[in-house]
Motif scaffolding. Sequence first.
Motif, short mmCIF file in Angstrom:
data_model
loop_
_atom_site.label_atom_id
_atom_site.label_comp_id
_atom_site.label_asym_id
_atom_site.label_seq_id
_atom_site.Cartn_x
_atom_site.Cartn_y
_atom_site.Cartn_z
N GLU A 129 7.88 -2.10 6.07
CA GLU A 129 7.16 -2.38 4.82
C GLU A 129 5.79 -1.70 4.82
O GLU A 129 5.36 -1.14 3.81
CB GLU A 129 7.00 -3.89 4.62
N HIS A 130 5.10 -1.78 5.95
CA HIS A 130 3.78 -1.15 6.03
C HIS A 130 3.88 0.37 5.89
O HIS A 130 3.07 1.00 5.21
CB HIS A 130 3.08 -1.50 7.34
N LEU A 131 4.90 0.97 6.49
CA LEU A 131 5.07 2.42 6.40
C LEU A 131 5.42 2.83 4.97
O LEU A 131 5.02 3.91 4.51
CB LEU A 131 6.12 2.91 7.40
N ASP A 133 4.22 1.18 2.38
CA ASP A 133 2.87 1.11 1.77
C ASP A 133 2.11 2.41 2.02
O ASP A 133 1.48 2.96 1.11
CB ASP A 133 2.07 -0.06 2.35
N MET A 134 2.16 2.88 3.26
CA MET A 134 1.44 4.12 3.60
C MET A 134 1.97 5.29 2.79
O MET A 134 1.21 6.15 2.33
CB MET A 134 1.57 4.42 5.09
N ASN A 135 3.29 5.32 2.62
CA ASN A 135 3.90 6.37 1.81
C ASN A 135 3.40 6.31 0.36
O ASN A 135 3.05 7.34 -0.24
CB ASN A 135 5.42 6.20 1.84
N HIS A 222 -6.78 3.95 13.51
CA HIS A 222 -6.34 2.61 13.91
C HIS A 222 -4.87 2.35 13.59
O HIS A 222 -4.32 1.36 14.02
CB HIS A 222 -7.20 1.56 13.18
N HIS A 223 -4.22 3.24 12.84
CA HIS A 223 -2.85 2.95 12.43
C HIS A 223 -1.89 2.88 13.61
O HIS A 223 -1.05 1.97 13.67
CB HIS A 223 -2.36 3.97 11.40
N GLN A 224 -2.00 3.81 14.55
CA GLN A 224 -1.04 3.82 15.66
C GLN A 224 -1.03 2.49 16.42
O GLN A 224 0.03 1.89 16.57
CB GLN A 224 -1.32 5.01 16.60
N HIS A 226 -2.16 -0.37 15.41
CA HIS A 226 -1.78 -1.44 14.48
C HIS A 226 -0.27 -1.46 14.24
O HIS A 226 0.32 -2.53 14.10
CB HIS A 226 -2.52 -1.27 13.15
N HIS A 227 0.34 -0.29 14.21
CA HIS A 227 1.79 -0.25 13.98
C HIS A 227 2.54 -0.96 15.10
O HIS A 227 3.50 -1.70 14.86
CB HIS A 227 2.27 1.19 13.85
N LEU A 228 2.08 -0.75 16.33
CA LEU A 228 2.73 -1.42 17.47
C LEU A 228 2.52 -2.93 17.37
O LEU A 228 3.43 -3.72 17.63
CB LEU A 228 2.17 -0.87 18.78
N THR A 237 -1.82 -8.73 8.56
CA THR A 237 -2.43 -8.02 7.43
C THR A 237 -2.94 -6.70 7.96
O THR A 237 -3.25 -6.58 9.14
CB THR A 237 -3.60 -8.81 6.81
N HIS A 238 -3.04 -5.73 7.11
CA HIS A 238 -3.42 -4.41 7.58
C HIS A 238 -4.54 -3.87 6.71
O HIS A 238 -4.45 -3.94 5.52
CB HIS A 238 -2.21 -3.47 7.51
CU LIG Z 1 -0.42 2.26 9.14
#
Ligand SMILES: [Cu+2]
Length: 238
Positions: A129-131, A133-135, A222-224, A226-228, A237-238
């Motif tokens: 879901e987050h990826l 969002d990033m897209n 920070h994404h890498q 956070h993704h883990l 939350t991101h």
């Molecule tokens: Cu991300």
Amino acid sequence: MSSWLWKAGLAGAALVAATVYAAAQMSGHPEMQGHMSPGGANQSVASPQGGEPGQMHARMRQMMQGGMMPGGMHGEMHHHGMMGMQGGLNDQPTMPGQDAFGAIQEVVQILDSDPTTDWSKVNIAALREHLIDMNEVTLHAAATEQPLANGIEIAVTGEGRTALAIKRMVPAHVSELGKIGWNAKTEDLPNGVKLTVTSDDPKLATKLKALGFMGIMVQGGHHQPHHLMIAKGEFHTH
Ligand SMILES: [Cu+2]
């Protein structure tokens, strides 16, 4: 040491490769398999002409028998580097297809190879879901940039899922910008947010205008991590 291998021909080389492969399996060190060449682990160091037919067979064997093993990708990539320079005909692609697919594949491999992974908490759906969002934010959001004397003001807007992704990601990013000492804030808009980033330093103010929306969004790296954390179920939350 490898001249006899050549003379032994394809079948002999494949037999040696199979024996070495089996020995690696029995040794209980599956991580060795990715680095194995038909003459043993030292051969590629001692004689780097690794384009022998035997090595091709060893590699194909790995692909068939051990391609999905935890940590196997590292072995494959190691081989890719060696084989790629030699232009091996049986070389295998490393690109996973889509960037988000690859990001999830990498995280799953990290979780697989970590014996402390708590699979009762793992949530790959949340990472997906987050990826998405990033897209949405990276590819589909409209960013209307307004230069200020001391920075930039950006109206970031979109429809439907894009607007939801903007409202989730951009305000969260403001707190990350604060961590690197940048002065940033967001205000709610009906279909997105208004992002304002300013600085008293004229050089940084000029840089902010040059970076624009996406250049500012990629700050912090920070994404890498956070993704883990999202995948481990430790970050909501991101
Ligand atoms: Cu991300």
